[in-house]
Scaffold this motif. Structure first.
Motif, PDB file in Angstrom:
ATOM      1  N   ASN A  15      -8.234  21.265  15.428  1.00  0.00           N
ATOM      2  CA  ASN A  15      -8.248  19.856  15.802  1.00  0.00           C
ATOM      3  C   ASN A  15      -7.085  19.143  15.098  1.00  0.00           C
ATOM      4  OD1 ASN A  15      -9.155  17.399  16.865  1.00  0.00           O
ATOM      5  ND2 ASN A  15     -10.397  16.992  15.041  1.00  0.00           N
ATOM      6  N   SER A  16      -5.891  19.581  15.440  1.00  0.00           N
ATOM      7  CA  SER A  16      -4.722  19.103  14.712  1.00  0.00           C
ATOM      8  C   SER A  16      -4.222  17.778  15.279  1.00  0.00           C
ATOM      9  CB  SER A  16      -3.622  20.158  14.804  1.00  0.00           C
ATOM     10  OG  SER A  16      -2.492  19.738  14.086  1.00  0.00           O
ATOM     11  N   SER A  49      -0.747  20.713   7.687  1.00  0.00           N
ATOM     12  CA  SER A  49      -1.674  20.809   8.815  1.00  0.00           C
ATOM     13  C   SER A  49      -2.891  21.642   8.399  1.00  0.00           C
ATOM     14  CB  SER A  49      -0.978  21.458  10.001  1.00  0.00           C
ATOM     15  OG  SER A  49      -1.871  21.530  11.066  1.00  0.00           O
ATOM     16  N   ASN A  56      -9.575  21.761   1.219  1.00  0.00           N
ATOM     17  CA  ASN A  56     -10.427  21.959   2.408  1.00  0.00           C
ATOM     18  C   ASN A  56     -11.449  23.064   2.143  1.00  0.00           C
ATOM     19  OD1 ASN A  56     -11.552  22.481   4.871  1.00  0.00           O
ATOM     20  ND2 ASN A  56      -9.615  22.404   6.000  1.00  0.00           N
ATOM     21  N   PRO A  57     -12.751  22.733   2.209  1.00  0.00           N
ATOM     22  CA  PRO A  57     -13.772  23.744   1.916  1.00  0.00           C
ATOM     23  C   PRO A  57     -14.022  24.690   3.097  1.00  0.00           C
ATOM     24  CG  PRO A  57     -14.824  21.665   2.467  1.00  0.00           C
ATOM     25  CD  PRO A  57     -13.342  21.411   2.491  1.00  0.00           C
ATOM     26  N   TYR A  58     -13.605  24.297   4.277  1.00  0.00           N
ATOM     27  CA  TYR A  58     -13.878  25.059   5.496  1.00  0.00           C
ATOM     28  C   TYR A  58     -15.350  25.400   5.656  1.00  0.00           C
ATOM     29  CZ  TYR A  58      -9.084  25.516   7.095  1.00  0.00           C
ATOM     30  OH  TYR A  58      -7.833  25.256   7.586  1.00  0.00           O
ATOM     31  N   ARG A 117     -19.371  23.010   5.757  1.00  0.00           N
ATOM     32  CA  ARG A 117     -20.004  21.702   5.567  1.00  0.00           C
ATOM     33  C   ARG A 117     -20.686  21.664   4.210  1.00  0.00           C
ATOM     34  NH1 ARG A 117     -17.374  18.297   8.311  1.00  0.00           N
ATOM     35  NH2 ARG A 117     -16.540  19.476  10.054  1.00  0.00           N
ATOM     36  N   ILE A 120     -13.989  10.050   6.400  1.00  0.00           N
ATOM     37  CA  ILE A 120     -14.987   9.861   5.349  1.00  0.00           C
ATOM     38  C   ILE A 120     -14.762   8.533   4.616  1.00  0.00           C
ATOM     39  CG2 ILE A 120     -15.891  10.823   3.192  1.00  0.00           C
ATOM     40  CD1 ILE A 120     -15.003  13.630   4.399  1.00  0.00           C
ATOM     41  N   ILE A 170     -14.593  20.443  -4.573  1.00  0.00           N
ATOM     42  CA  ILE A 170     -13.326  20.459  -3.842  1.00  0.00           C
ATOM     43  C   ILE A 170     -12.396  19.326  -4.257  1.00  0.00           C
ATOM     44  CG2 ILE A 170     -14.324  21.662  -1.856  1.00  0.00           C
ATOM     45  CD1 ILE A 170     -14.269  18.924  -0.389  1.00  0.00           C
ATOM     46  N   ASN A 226      -4.835  24.646  12.982  1.00  0.00           N
ATOM     47  CA  ASN A 226      -5.955  23.714  12.955  1.00  0.00           C
ATOM     48  C   ASN A 226      -6.482  23.514  14.374  1.00  0.00           C
ATOM     49  OD1 ASN A 226      -7.689  21.565  12.674  1.00  0.00           O
ATOM     50  ND2 ASN A 226      -6.238  20.216  11.638  1.00  0.00           N
ATOM     51  N   GLY A 270      -7.050  18.779   5.748  1.00  0.00           N
ATOM     52  CA  GLY A 270      -8.232  17.920   5.684  1.00  0.00           C
ATOM     53  C   GLY A 270      -7.931  16.428   5.643  1.00  0.00           C
ATOM     54  N   LYS A 271      -6.717  16.028   6.006  1.00  0.00           N
ATOM     55  CA  LYS A 271      -6.349  14.608   5.978  1.00  0.00           C
ATOM     56  C   LYS A 271      -7.246  13.770   6.878  1.00  0.00           C
ATOM     57  CE  LYS A 271      -2.222  15.597   7.498  1.00  0.00           C
ATOM     58  NZ  LYS A 271      -2.212  17.051   7.453  1.00  0.00           N
ATOM     59  N   THR A 272      -7.388  14.234   8.117  1.00  0.00           N
ATOM     60  CA  THR A 272      -8.136  13.435   9.085  1.00  0.00           C
ATOM     61  C   THR A 272      -9.621  13.392   8.729  1.00  0.00           C
ATOM     62  OG1 THR A 272      -6.488  13.992  10.740  1.00  0.00           O
ATOM     63  CG2 THR A 272      -8.572  13.143  11.547  1.00  0.00           C
TER      64      THR A 272
HETATM   65  P1  ATP Z   1      -3.444  18.135  10.875  1.00  0.00           P
HETATM   66  O1  ATP Z   1      -2.210  17.763  10.133  1.00  0.00           O
HETATM   67  O2  ATP Z   1      -3.261  19.395  11.663  1.00  0.00           O
HETATM   68  O3  ATP Z   1      -4.039  17.048  11.654  1.00  0.00           O
HETATM   69  P2  ATP Z   1      -5.507  17.675   8.906  1.00  0.00           P
HETATM   70  O4  ATP Z   1      -4.994  17.671   7.511  1.00  0.00           O
HETATM   71  O5  ATP Z   1      -5.784  16.380   9.521  1.00  0.00           O
HETATM   72  O6  ATP Z   1      -4.526  18.578   9.769  1.00  0.00           O
HETATM   73  P3  ATP Z   1      -8.284  18.149   9.397  1.00  0.00           P
HETATM   74  O7  ATP Z   1      -8.268  18.102  10.872  1.00  0.00           O
HETATM   75  O8  ATP Z   1      -8.758  16.976   8.648  1.00  0.00           O
HETATM   76  O9  ATP Z   1      -6.838  18.572   8.894  1.00  0.00           O
HETATM   77  O10 ATP Z   1      -9.131  19.407   8.900  1.00  0.00           O
HETATM   78  C1  ATP Z   1      -9.065  20.645   9.565  1.00  0.00           C
HETATM   79  C2  ATP Z   1     -10.438  21.267   9.652  1.00  0.00           C
HETATM   80  O11 ATP Z   1     -10.857  21.668   8.355  1.00  0.00           O
HETATM   81  C3  ATP Z   1     -11.506  20.314  10.140  1.00  0.00           C
HETATM   82  O12 ATP Z   1     -11.612  20.350  11.531  1.00  0.00           O
HETATM   83  C4  ATP Z   1     -12.757  20.881   9.471  1.00  0.00           C
HETATM   84  O13 ATP Z   1     -13.256  21.964  10.189  1.00  0.00           O
HETATM   85  C5  ATP Z   1     -12.235  21.412   8.161  1.00  0.00           C
HETATM   86  N1  ATP Z   1     -12.403  20.444   7.060  1.00  0.00           N
HETATM   87  C6  ATP Z   1     -11.454  19.665   6.502  1.00  0.00           C
HETATM   88  N2  ATP Z   1     -11.957  18.909   5.501  1.00  0.00           N
HETATM   89  C7  ATP Z   1     -13.258  19.195   5.431  1.00  0.00           C
HETATM   90  C8  ATP Z   1     -14.347  18.754   4.596  1.00  0.00           C
HETATM   91  N3  ATP Z   1     -14.160  17.847   3.634  1.00  0.00           N
HETATM   92  N4  ATP Z   1     -15.575  19.304   4.800  1.00  0.00           N
HETATM   93  C9  ATP Z   1     -15.750  20.226   5.753  1.00  0.00           C
HETATM   94  N5  ATP Z   1     -14.785  20.689   6.562  1.00  0.00           N
HETATM   95  C10 ATP Z   1     -13.548  20.187   6.408  1.00  0.00           C
END
Ligand code: ATP
Ligand code: MG
Length: 773
Positions: free
Chosen positions: A236-237, A180, A126-128, A130, A190, A114, A234, A183-185
């Protein structure tokens, strides 16, 4: 294996175990002229050229789907030979075009790789699902490794930042952006996990340091409970941006941390789209123990509360009761006292009750008849109920030198209650972050090495309707992109200087300045300053604001365009032209509150509530206008939204400029949150908006491919063996002779002190000739 140099790093291309298979693939590839053809639906499709037409202006191409299409030369792009499949850095590609970049990302993604580099960027898709790539064993694998020795990974970026900090005694930053759901958060978490792990190693048992690391890690569940929500994109946005600074002491151990937050989406507190939710904490609170709920006067039933009952209530796979326990646990670890914890919940509960205040119309005047709800709100907020009701319905307004009570309409009272709910939430969020900082922001003066800052902030936003919020975030991204371009310029410049070669590299950061000026310039008034002026003007309106902008920027050569039909304007951002709709901007910027109510809250018997509104505490109740008192307080007080954001952004940029930056770009692969599925047009769009393609464009303007003399000689001597001659020659002289012998246009290369530099595609052409020999 063969290798090419780019940006001073050596990356070994995938080495096949079976050389002959490789050769077969290569021969098959060479037999046909493979290209990418632009396509309306799929963005790009593969094909090979059958015939050249009109002297090369167009081509007949056999597509891999079986059909034949005639396309113009500008719609086709050269495909890279198979030995470039899944390269770890797309900047290494012979043919550095958009379809090749996307194809490479896709092939890697499907193989669960990824992470991929693109020059200075780490691209993360984002792999969506684990993946087993974040374990302690993998952490060990990345510790102290160089780029090229290990696969691209966010660990590699974190590791580089850590070692650069140790070695250069320089602050570092890791800038993570993306849409959004990209996968930023997750990647931010990590990075912090990695830093906690490597910086904690070899320290031996140290209770206080262990505790600090735990606290830093636990800041996240707290921030997420109050600052994240389920959205369509998302579950968990993050509805705010953040910059986490991890401080290190001279031993390279974590010594403290600090969190800065940006632009919390307040409107979510009182309204959400039907398929979204309010902030997680509202639902978690429904699962608090009955004693807590009793004190908060709450039922354990979301359907009782207007601010949460109209939209989604559950998230698939999430147990809000469990999440609430995690939150409590995190707050315990953070060292929040029981009463402090209760205060944060108190505000959330008060907001739920505020949402239930029913405002009725009595002819043109508002009335509130259900006094019980008012009493609940006031009990929690520590203010007298009668007084609160009066302030809401007939606030005191300054008229000339006197104060008069003015009756409000139903709509006005409803909107002031919503404004109050939003202000309470935002101020409490700010206080929460402040409280976390109090726990983790240790004084490390004297024994301070530096910090690594991680920025987790929303990328470029282009929606159907773009408002003030989008302008703020896009302005931020324009600044961050400028910062990137400038960094790239400096690195290149430094490299050319070191190699003592002629260069005329341009600072592409300057390209973005006109757009930034348009937004933040004071003279002539840019969008933000113009909005400010209109906000303080006695008869300011959205319409007048727009007219003034049109007058100032509409007729000069600028990045501004008028719109013909809608109330708004268009700004040319580096990513795209964005149309903004200016409806409601004055209110969004002023964010007006019923100051009679806020003054009451400033005198609350609950000290927590009082501190949230202390900027409304009046020094003297006569003379000065309340808003002036507020301005005089300056500093911590909330000014207009635009001012505050601009000031925060300036501070952030100043901090970033003191750091060695690392850039991470997250990509959401599809809109279905599905693993193993890549929507190519969606990804192309993001690569354009997040600056990856911009980075490639800039890269191609310089001399992106570079090779040490010996390596160049060894690989390409065969192209012109007679040029070098017999006997010993040093490799620099040999290279010079070789290039001269090849009769290469001198504009296409530069000879440095240790390396030879090439314009894009020159090496690819040499490779082609080499293959044919
Ligand atoms: P936002 O701007 O909405 O906050 P974001 O970029 O922070 O979006 P994340 O919350 O980091 O997005 O990721 C969204 C979801 O994608 C996570 O809850 C998780 O399920 C999945 N995800 C993201 N990155 C990974 C990863 N490296 N491995 C596994 N699942 C991931
Ligand atoms: Mg996020």
């Amino acid at each position: 294996g063969s290798y090419v140099h780019s940006h001073g790093t050596t990356v070994f291309l995938k080495s096949h175990s079976d050389q002959s298979e490789d050769a077969v693939a290569h021969a098959a590839f060479n037999e046909k002229r493979w290209v990418w053809v632009e396509d309306a639906d799929e963005a790009y499709v593969a094909g090979h050229i059958l015939r050249e037409l009109e002297n090369g202006q167009s081509f007949e191409v056999a597509l891999s789907s079986g059909s034949v299409r005639t396309v113009s030369a500008s719609e086709i792009h050269k495909m890279n030979p198979p030995k470039f499949d899944q390269v770890e850095d797309v900047a290494e590609l012979s043919f550095l075009n958009e379809p090749s970049v996307v194809h490479n990302l896709k092939m890697r993604y499907l193989a669960n790789n990824i992470y991929t580099y693109s020059g200075l960027f780490l691209v993360a898709i984002n792999p969506y699902k684990r993946l087993p790539i974040y374990t302690e064993d993998v952490v060990k694998m990345y510790k102290g490794k160089k780029r090229g020795e290990v696969q691209p990974h966010i660990f590699a970026t974190a590791d580089l930042a850590y070692y650069d900090m140790l070695q250069d005694r320089e602050n570092q930053s890791i800038l993570i952006t993306g849409e959004s759901g990209a996968g930023k958060t997750e990647n931010t978490k990590i990075v912090i996990q990695y830093l906690a792990s490597v910086a904690g190693e070899g320290r031996g048992a140290n209770k206080s340091a262990d505790r600090l690391e735990q606290q830093i890690l636990q800041a996240n569940p707290i921030l997420e409970a109050f600052g994240n929500a389920q959205t369509i994109r998302n579950n968990n946005s993050s509805r705010f941006g953040k910059f986490i600074r991890i401080e290190f002491n001279m031993q390279g151990q974590i010594a403290g941390a600090n969190i800065e937050w940006y632009l919390l989406e307040k409107s979510r507190v009182h309204q959400q789209s039907p398929k979204e939710r309010n902030y997680h904490i509202f639902y978690q609170l429904m699962h608090a123990d009955s004693a807590t709920r009793a004190k908060l006067l709450l039922e354990n039933d979301a359907s009782q509360y207007n601010y949460i009952k109209r939209s989604n209530r559950y998230i698939e796979g999430v147990d809000d009761a469990q999440e609430f326990n995690n939150l409590k646990n995190a707050m315990d670890i953070m060292g929040f006292e029981e009463n402090e914890q209760f205060d944060f919940l108190r505000v959330v509960a008060a907001i739920l009750h505020i949402g239930n205040i029913s405002v009725v119309a009595d002819r043109d005047r508002a009335d509130i008849r259900d006094f019980a709800v008012i009493e609940r709100v006031c009990h929690l907020l520590g203010v007298p109920a009668q007084e609160f009701r009066k302030c809401l319905l007939t606030p005191k307004i300054k008229a000339g030198r006197d104060w008069v009570n003015l009756a409000r309409t139903q709509a006005q009272v409803i909107s002031s209650l919503e404004a109050l709910a939003k202000a309470l939430y935002e101020r409490s969020f700010s206080s929460l972050v402040g409280r976390i900082n109090k726990a983790i922001d240790r004084n490390v003066s004297g024994d301070k090495l530096g910090f690594i800052g991680v920025l987790d902030i929303a990328g470029f936003e282009i929606f159907e309707v773009n408002s003030f919020e989008q302008l703020c975030i896009n302005y931020t991204n324009e600044m961050l992109q400028q910062f990137f371009n400038h960094t790239m310029f400096e690195i290149e410049q430094e490299e050319y200087r070191k190699e003592n070669i002629d260069w005329s590299y341009i600072d592409f950061g300057l390209d973005l300045q006109p757009t930034i000026d348009l937004i933040d310039k004071i003279n002539p008034v840019g969008v933000l300053a113009c909005l400010e002026e209109e906000c303080v003007a006695p008869r300011g309106t959205d319409q007048r604001f727009l007219e003034k902008l049109n007058r100032t920027w509409g007729d000069v050569d600028s990045k501004y365009q008028r719109t013909r039909f809608q109330d708004g304007f268009i700004i040319q951002h580096y990513a795209a032209d964005v149309q903004y709709c200016t409806k409601g901007w004055l209110d969004k910027n002023k964010d007006p509150l019923n100051e009679d109510v806020t003054r009451l809250l400033a005198q609350s018997s609950e000290s927590y509530v009082a501190t949230l509104f202390e900027d409304y505490l009046q020094e003297d109740d006569q003379g000065s206008l309340p808003s002036l008192a507020k301005l005089r307080k300056g500093g911590g007080s909330f000014r207009t939204v635009g001012q505050r954001h601009k000031q925060q952004l300036m501070t952030l940029m100043k901090t970033l400029r003191m750091t060695h930056p690392h850039f991470v770009r997250c990509i959401v692969p599809n809109v279905h949150k599905r693993a193993g599925d890549m929507d190519i047009p969606l990804v192309c769009d993001q690569l354009r908006c997040n600056g990856v393609l911009e980075g490639i464009r800039i890269c191609r303007k310089g001399f992106p491919n570079r090779l040490p003399f010996a390596a160049f000689k060894q690989r390409y001597e065969m192209l012109c063996p007679e040029a070098i001659g017999e006997g010993f020659v040093d490799s620099r002289t040999a290279c010079k002779a070789l290039l001269k012998g090849m009769e290469l246009d001198p504009e296409k290369y530069r000879i440095g002190t240790t390396k030879v530099f090439f314009k894009a595609t020159v090496l690819a052409e040499m490779e082609e000739i080499r293959d044919r020999k």
